[in-house]
Design an enzyme around this catalytic site. Structure first.
Site, short mmCIF file in Angstrom:
data_model
loop_
_atom_site.label_atom_id
_atom_site.label_comp_id
_atom_site.label_asym_id
_atom_site.label_seq_id
_atom_site.Cartn_x
_atom_site.Cartn_y
_atom_site.Cartn_z
N CYS A 15 4.41 8.17 -10.11
CA CYS A 15 5.58 8.69 -9.39
C CYS A 15 5.99 7.77 -8.25
O CYS A 15 7.09 7.24 -8.21
CB CYS A 15 5.26 10.07 -8.82
SG CYS A 15 5.45 11.43 -9.96
N GLU A 60 3.09 6.03 -6.54
CA GLU A 60 1.84 5.36 -6.21
C GLU A 60 1.94 3.86 -6.49
O GLU A 60 2.88 3.40 -7.14
CB GLU A 60 0.67 5.95 -7.03
CG GLU A 60 0.43 7.43 -6.81
CD GLU A 60 1.16 8.33 -7.79
OE1 GLU A 60 0.59 9.35 -8.19
OE2 GLU A 60 2.32 8.02 -8.16
#
Length: 828
Positions: free
Chosen positions: A462, A464
């Site tokens: 997402c 990271e």
């Protein structure tokens, strides 16, 4: 303000699902393959699970990495080989236009409910009778008692199990600490594709074989462990080559039967390429793309990593092949775009299947196989190149939500490259999302990466990031429903929507009516918060300690430098790795909801004394029915996201507390966790476990998402949002990452050259303020409302959800409402 549509909205209104207007001719191949891709829900593909199961029946007692390698070989030799009409990049690991694999070694017990996936909201899947029989009669019976989830549950302390899992169902989380640990084999990841392209698997297999022969001649203390690692490497390399070879054979067979001379030549070229890669180093752009896809797809046969396997810094490792072919006159932009879009099509076929009980947290077929562009080179220069621009152009034209695409921004990002990224953002599909080197690189260095390694990070998942070849930690964390700590502080540890009658979920922190000061309430809230974190840490440790007995990943391991150097599978005890960075994560959900709720309690009950605690509790118990005056007082309290120091100071104190908790914790290998602000769609699912909250939110409604303000509460413009997030962040702490931020603009605001410049300026401000991440929805509220009423007409409408974009009509009504409720900024 004048109303206008984004380019994406305009296409949807016209019923178009094609690359571009002139692309209908120039890129007719991809358009034809796209034409029916959304006609049916994805299909459950059981072949991977079937062949894994059959192999595992025959390998009881062998080391895990060797069992995994043999299972991969069985899949490579037996799975159906399919080449679709018109394909130029080949390699399917399931059947159907769209499909999802199952991984029974993780949470196999829930597969008995697989047929229910055909009717559920937020992500339907089809299952044939034949496949259901295979699952119920062959796959589930073998894995019963052998899955990682069962082993993990057996080791989980009862007090933690009670908080995390429903007493009657070991697969149903209770909505307080949502344990993701056994849902995926690993955290988000991207392979070292450069190694695949430059070495090839034949050479890697020969290196493993030579190392094995040398070991047999001179045994050393860890002989057995190294022997298993080398044998697994030999078998896995051979399996990949075998699998590609079967596609070469199939392409050759189809070529012999093909009557169209142009397609026959394409099939013969596909056959040649599949003989070449990934067995040998890639020699062209087409070969490189095919090798990347074979590696990516094969990794999915091995395991499921959170959000699917990423593509890494695709414009960096592919650029030498792109440049060389261009200089030789073998490749032009149109051909390169066509090949890239064939790769995107293959990506788009694979969907993620989650247990029915978790669908509220993973709606809309979320996927995060990031193609990361731009950023900097390991020696600190800007990394954008001609291929970066072309891939962005491809994303501008390609009408599906694949691949997930990110762009790394830094202080010296060239103006033309930023302008190209903004041009794509303005299309309105939610791509690309942006990462900020000015925040991320210094933090990675503080966590142990070298400067060159930090500059070479890739976006994954997402929001990271990963440092390939240096990070070794793989265990997934938990989603913490942070507003539940507010509810438990208000109710002496009870949650009316969670647990049976009289069951206390949290700690007994006392009757809140007896709290005479804000400090008393804050102390009770922190006690509940710390208790939640404690159980999340226990969950993490049990996952760490049990995983090596259940999982292995020889393919991923052979592409990781530290695994190769030390002959260790990536899922082995992290304590055995030397030189690795061991960092985990915890996802905190509903931060904005928590800040706003705490601000309301502090101001209304303790400072202004507009209402008593008993009055507030009565209003919450009634879901504000009959208490509209109190609800309006709650709604009009200071809100996070408006550059209001009152709310932002509470946010800063909350952030500091969460960072301090993670900083004090060490996993069994001595590593630390990070606070991640990534919801996927859990802010909707977890909101269902909560009653009404003091911020004015109604019972069961969505929580805030990421580090974004509560939906509709950021009324002072997007720059005020950036200011609040900046103020609420403790930059002196290192235990944070993935601060996901959604911003929603009207298409009119970014229209034309003036709009482009305004958005570029906003992004430069975001970069200067050193925020981690941002992504944009450029869409009209009216379009979303029309899509709710007429989903068939708007089935191709894409929206940015959280770390991913999805087709709006494939989301549940609750999630659709949450996206509609987000503040639609009309000014910068």
């Amino acid at each position: 303000m004048e109303h206008c549509l984004s380019p994406h909205e305009a296409k949807v209104e016209q019923g178009l699902l094609c690359i571009t207007d002139d692309g209908a001719v120039k890129q007719s191949r991809v358009n034809q393959m796209l034409s029916h891709i959304l006609d049916q829900p994805p299909r459950v593909a059981v072949e991977r699970a079937k062949w894994f199961t059959r192999s595992f029946r025959e390998t009881e007692g062998l080391p895990n990495n060797l069992r995994w390698a043999l299972a991969l070989r069985t899949c490579a030799e037996n799975m159906t080989v399919t080449i679709n009409t018109g394909e130029l990049i080949v390699g399917q690991i399931g059947s159907g236009t769209r499909y999802a694999l199952i991984y029974p070694e993780l949470r196999g017990g829930w597969l008995t409910e697989l047929a229910e996936a055909a009717d559920r909201e937020g992500g339907k899947f089809l299952l044939t009778e034949e496949d259901e029989t295979c699952v119920l009669e062959e796959i589930v019976p073998y894995w019963k008692g052998r899955t990682w989830h069962e082993g993990y549950i057996r080791q989980l302390p009862e007090e933690t199990r009670r908080v995390l899992w429903d007493a009657a169902d070991d697969y149903a989380c209770r909505g307080v600490v949502n344990a993701l640990t056994t849902q995926d084999s690993a955290l988000v990841w991207a392979l070292d594709y450069e190694k695949v392209l430059k070495k090839g698997f034949l050479a890697m297999g020969q290196e493993f074989q030579s190392a094995l022969e040398a070991l047999e001649a001179r045994p050393i203390p860890d002989h057995m462990e190294r022997r298993a690692f080398y044998r697994a490497g030999v078998i896995t390399c051979s399996a990949v080559v075998t699998w590609a070879g079967r596609y070469a054979d199939e392409a050759g067979r189809l070529a012999r039967e093909e009557r169209d001379s142009a397609r026959r030549e394409e099939l013969l070229e596909i056959a040649r390429i599949c003989r070449r890669v990934p067995a040998h180093p890639a020699g062209s752009f087409h070969e490189a793309l095919q090798a990347v896809w074979f590696a990516n797809a094969f990794s999915r046969l091995e395991q499921i990593v959170a959000g699917q396997m990423g593509l890494g810094r695709i414009d960096q490792y592919l650029y030498p092949y792109f440049k060389a072919d261009r200089e030789k006159g073998l490749l032009d932009d149109d051909k390169a775009l066509e090949l890239l879009e064939c790769l995107w099509l293959n990506l788009s076929r694979i969907r993620r299947l989650v247990p029915t009980g978790s669908i509220a947290n993973y709606q809309g077929y979320p996927h995060f196989e990031q193609a990361c562009l731009g950023g900097q080179t390991p020696d600190g220069r800007d990394a954008s190149n001609e291929l970066s621009y072309l891939i962005l152009q491809s994303k501008k034209e390609f009408p599906l939500d694949f691949p997930d695409m990110s762009v790394r921004i830094h202080s010296m990002t060239p103006a033309p490259f930023l302008q190209k990224a903004v041009e794509v953002i303005k299309e309105g599909t939610g791509f690309p999302k942006l990462y900020n080197d000015e925040d991320i690189v210094p933090l990675l260095i503080a966590k142990g990466a070298t400067y060159a390694e930090a500059l070479n990070y890739t976006g994954c998942g997402c929001a990271e990031v990963r440092v390939i070849n240096r990070e070794t930690y793989m265990t997934q964390g938990s989603q913490l429903n942070i507003p539940s700590a507010v509810e438990m502080a208000l109710r002496d540890g009870y949650m009316p929507r969670v647990g049976g009658p009289g069951e206390r979920i949290g700690l007994p922190t006392g009757d809140p009516s007896s709290f005479s000061t804000w400090a008393d309430f804050w102390s009770a809230f922190l006690a509940q918060l710390r208790n939640m974190f404690h159980h999340a840490f226990v969950n993490r440790s049990v996952g760490d300690l049990t995983k090596p007995a259940f999982l292995a990943a020889p393919f991923q391991s052979m592409l990781h430098d530290l695994c190769l150097e030390q002959c260790l599978d990536i899922h082995m005890d992290q304590a055995k790795f030397r030189g690795g960075i061991s960092l985990g994560n915890l996802f905190v959900i509903g931060v904005g909801t928590t800040i706003d709720s705490l601000a309301a309690v502090k101001k209304l009950v303790y400072e202004d004394r507009r209402i008593t605690m008993d009055e507030l509790l009565a209003a919450l118990d009634a879901d504000f029915q009959g208490y509209e005056v109190i609800r309006q007082l709650c709604l009009n309290c200071p809100k996070y996201g408006n550059a209001d120091p009152y709310a932002d100071e509470i946010g800063r104190a909350l952030d500091l507390e969460m960072n301090a908790l993670t900083d004090a914790y060490r996993n069994p290998w001595g590593g630390t966790d990070n606070i991640s602000y990534v919801p996927v769609t859990s802010h909707v699912g977890l909101g269902g476990y909560l009653g009404a909250t003091p911020d004015g939110r109604s019972a069961g409604k969505s929580l805030s998402e990421g580090v974004s303000a509560t939906q509709g509460c950021d009324v002072n413009g997007p720059t005020a949002v950036l200011t609040s997030i900046k103020y609420a962040k403790n930059i002196q702490m290192q235990n944070h990452e993935a601060r996901l931020l959604n911003i929603k603009f009207t298409p009119q605001l970014v229209k034309g050259e003036v709009g482009t410049q305004a958005l570029e300026s906003f992004i430069r401000t975001w970069c200067d303020m050193k925020h981690w991440h941002v992504q944009f929805n450029i869409v009209n509220r009216e379009t979303l409302l029309k899509a709710q009423k007429d989903p068939e007409r708007y089935r191709s409408l894409l929206v940015r959800v959280a770390g991913f974009s999805a087709h709006f009509v494939e989301l549940s009504p609750a999630l659709q409402d949450e996206i509609i409720a987000r503040t639609e900024h009309e000014t910068m």
